[in-house]
Structure formats: C-alpha cells, structure tokens
Design a protein around this motif. Structure first.
Motif, PDB file in Angstrom:
ATOM      1  N   ASN A 152       0.855  -1.183   0.000  1.00 52.68           N
ATOM      2  CA  ASN A 152       0.000   0.000   0.000  1.00 52.68           C
ATOM      3  C   ASN A 152       0.891   1.234   0.000  1.00 52.68           C
ATOM      4  OD1 ASN A 152      -2.339   1.582   0.209  1.00 52.68           O
ATOM      5  ND2 ASN A 152      -2.345   1.498   2.443  1.00 52.68           N
ATOM      6  N   VAL A 153       0.334   2.371  -0.404  1.00 56.30           N
ATOM      7  CA  VAL A 153       1.096   3.618  -0.402  1.00 56.30           C
ATOM      8  C   VAL A 153       0.113   4.776  -0.299  1.00 56.30           C
ATOM      9  CG1 VAL A 153       1.089   4.048  -2.920  1.00 56.30           C
ATOM     10  CG2 VAL A 153       3.109   4.685  -1.567  1.00 56.30           C
TER      11      VAL A 153
ATOM     12  N   HIS B  46       4.605  13.727   1.115  1.00 57.40           N
ATOM     13  CA  HIS B  46       4.929  13.946   2.525  1.00 57.40           C
ATOM     14  C   HIS B  46       3.805  14.769   3.118  1.00 57.40           C
ATOM     15  CE1 HIS B  46       5.956  17.998   1.258  1.00 57.40           C
ATOM     16  NE2 HIS B  46       6.641  17.430   0.270  1.00 57.40           N
ATOM     17  N   GLY B  47       3.833  14.970   4.434  1.00 49.95           N
ATOM     18  CA  GLY B  47       2.862  15.867   5.043  1.00 49.95           C
ATOM     19  C   GLY B  47       2.125  15.244   6.205  1.00 49.95           C
TER      20      GLY B  47
ATOM     21  N   SER C 238       4.770   7.162   2.175  1.00 45.86           N
ATOM     22  CA  SER C 238       4.755   7.818   0.858  1.00 45.86           C
ATOM     23  C   SER C 238       5.509   7.015  -0.203  1.00 45.86           C
ATOM     24  CB  SER C 238       5.375   9.212   0.969  1.00 45.86           C
ATOM     25  OG  SER C 238       6.789   9.096   1.022  1.00 45.86           O
ATOM     26  N   PRO C 239       5.255   7.335  -1.477  1.00 38.95           N
ATOM     27  CA  PRO C 239       5.988   6.669  -2.564  1.00 38.95           C
ATOM     28  C   PRO C 239       7.503   6.876  -2.442  1.00 38.95           C
ATOM     29  CG  PRO C 239       4.205   8.023  -3.453  1.00 38.95           C
ATOM     30  CD  PRO C 239       4.250   8.289  -1.984  1.00 38.95           C
ATOM     31  N   THR C 240       7.913   8.072  -2.027  1.00 39.40           N
ATOM     32  CA  THR C 240       9.354   8.343  -1.874  1.00 39.40           C
ATOM     33  C   THR C 240       9.965   7.401  -0.837  1.00 39.40           C
ATOM     34  OG1 THR C 240       8.423  10.561  -1.615  1.00 39.40           O
ATOM     35  CG2 THR C 240      10.796  10.410  -1.939  1.00 39.40           C
TER      36      THR C 240
ATOM     37  N   PHE D 123      -2.213   5.364  -7.963  1.00 41.07           N
ATOM     38  CA  PHE D 123      -1.655   4.869  -9.223  1.00 41.07           C
ATOM     39  C   PHE D 123      -0.787   5.957  -9.859  1.00 41.07           C
ATOM     40  CE2 PHE D 123      -1.643   3.871 -13.709  1.00 41.07           C
ATOM     41  CZ  PHE D 123      -1.685   2.482 -13.786  1.00 41.07           C
ATOM     42  N   GLY D 124      -1.310   7.180  -9.896  1.00 46.45           N
ATOM     43  CA  GLY D 124      -0.583   8.296 -10.506  1.00 46.45           C
ATOM     44  C   GLY D 124       0.701   8.610  -9.747  1.00 46.45           C
ATOM     45  N   ALA D 125       0.625   8.551  -8.406  1.00 45.46           N
ATOM     46  CA  ALA D 125       1.815   8.849  -7.594  1.00 45.46           C
ATOM     47  C   ALA D 125       2.898   7.802  -7.864  1.00 45.46           C
ATOM     48  CB  ALA D 125       1.439   8.868  -6.118  1.00 45.46           C
ATOM     49  N   LEU D 126       2.496   6.565  -8.005  1.00 50.52           N
ATOM     50  CA  LEU D 126       3.480   5.497  -8.264  1.00 50.52           C
ATOM     51  C   LEU D 126       4.145   5.699  -9.624  1.00 50.52           C
ATOM     52  CD1 LEU D 126       1.438   2.522  -6.784  1.00 50.52           C
ATOM     53  CD2 LEU D 126       3.568   3.465  -5.865  1.00 50.52           C
TER      54      LEU D 126
END
Ligand code: PGA
Length: 251
Positions: free
Chosen positions: A64-65, A70-71, A78-80, A112-115
């Motif tokens: 999961n992500v 961040h935040g 997060s993805p990072t 999906f977009g963040a990945l």
C-alpha cells in the motif's frame, strides 16, 4: 509480443521479522526463476527483507502507499519512502483495501498516478464479488474498475503498470476460478486495453490472483492471456511459492 511472466507474493499482515527472513532466504536460494519474482512483505519488514534480497533477482514491493509525497498523514507511507527502501512495485486497489478500508476509484487513481510519477510499477487489482458474478455483472465491474484508470492516464504511463484480475470470491477461500473462467475475463481485460491502445495491450502483463497454489498454477498459467500470478496464502510457504514460480515461466 512475448510478455515476461511475473509471480508476486502478497504476504499481507503476516509473519514476524524472523519468519520473514527465513521465508526469503529459502526463496533466495531457489532463485533465479524463469519468471520475474517480487515479494510484498508488511511495510515494517520491507527494509529488512530488501537487505536480504540485495543482489538477487527477486524484487520487493509495498502492499500500500499514500498518494502524497509527505505531510500530515498520520500512519501513512509515501511513494518516496518505499522507493528509498528499494521497492520497485506496489499493489493498488486490492479488494481488501477497496472493501475493508473504503478506498474509492478516486483514491486508487491518485495512488496509481503517484506510483507512476515515482517510476514504481503499480499492480492494479480488479475483480468482482460472488453476488456480482451470479448476477452476470463480472464484465461490467471489471470494466468500471479498469476504465477509471485507463481513462485517467496516457498509454505511455499505463505501460509501466501490471493488472491483477482477482475475483473476490476466490481470494483466501481455496476456491479458484477455473483456467477457462479466468482466461475469459483476462481476454476481456486485454480487449478493453486494446481498444485504448494496441501496443499497450500486447505488452500489458495481466496476473491472476485468488487461491493460486502449486496444484492449480500450471493450468492457470497455460492460458494465453494469463501472464503470471498474484499469490496470497501460498506465498507464505516457501516450498509452495517456489513451486508456483517454477511452473510460471514464459521467457
Ligand atoms: P490468496 O490471496 O492467494 O490467499 O487467495 C490472493 C490475494 O489476495 O492477492
């Protein structure tokens, strides 16, 4: 186009630091396989398992992500962060996340977009409930879940992704879709992608998930449109997972 097959082991919320190390060391000894192989440990063990898999062909992913970098998102990852720990894959839209944790198509598209932005391969899970299947709605459900993503991204971005067809009635139940039933839905999914973009459909890996085990894996993998497996329960037992990897190999 020949698609390299892929076996993904979703450990879900199972194991300990010790049992994760034991499981992965057996997989490590048996690797490399003819298929691409990736394991999805609980997030807290990713770093440990990633270290143990260093310089092997077995890759690591997150279950999961969060879609933000961040935040103020208490409890989220997060993805990072997953990328920094070595994850090259991440599950998105698993039915347990959709149904138990209320993830909407909008949440799923954001993740999906963040990945994609972080060049982490999303494995997008889609599939129908038993009630939907009995009501003849399988194609409609799969179409709705898939088009939410196909319409939101360009083929160049979508080409990084993997799809997993997971009929919910087959997840963790010991009941598997027969190869022909699964193959039919996989064919439908590929056709939907083909309508969007021919090359995208030819290259897209579509995995089957739902009670895959060493007894049923070979027959499922023999279907033209099944390019691998997303394995839950059987991925926790090294010998079962290794056997599934061994029978899944299309180079
Ligand atoms: P299962 O789980 O193999 O235990 O049915 C599959 C999944 O949830 O990805």
């Amino acid at each position: 186009m020949v698609r390299k097959s892929l076996v993904a082991g979703n450990w879900k919320m199972n194991g300990t630091r010790q049992s994760s190390a034991e499981l992965v060391s057996l997989i490590r000894e048996a690797a490399p396989f003819r298929c691409d192989t990736v394991v999805f440990p609980p997030a807290i063990y990713i770093e440990h398992v990633s270290g143990l898999l260093n310089s092997t062909s077995v890759l690591i992913g997150a279950q999961n992500v969060n879609s933000n970098d961040h935040g103020a998102h208490t409890g989220e990852i997060s993805p990072t962060m997953i990328k920094e720990l070595g994850c090259s894959y991440c599950l998105v839209g698993h039915s347990e996340r959709r149904m138990v944790y209320g993830e909407s198509s909008k949440n799923i598209a954001a993740k999906f977009g963040a990945l994609i932005t972080h060049q982490i391969t999303p494995i997008l899970c889609i599939g129908e409930t038993i009630e939907q299947r009995k009501a003849g709605q399988t194609e409609q459900v799969v179409e709705d879940q898939l088009s939410a993503i196909l319409e939101a991204f360009v083929p160049g971005d979508l080409s990084l992704a993997v799809i997993a067809y997971e009929p919910i009635w087959a997840i963790g139940t010991g009941e598997t879709a027969s190869p022909s039933v699964a193959g039919e839905v996989h064919g439908f999914i590929r056709e939907m992608i083909r309508e969007r973009d021919y090359d995208l459909a030819e290259g897209m890996r579509i995995l089957y998930g739902g009670s895959v085990n060493p007894d049923n894996a070979a027959a499922l993998m023999a279907e033209t449109d099944i390019d691998g497996a997303l394995v839950g329960g059987a991925s926790l037992k090294a010998s079962d997972f290794i056997e599934i990897c061994n029978v899944t190999g299309r180079n």
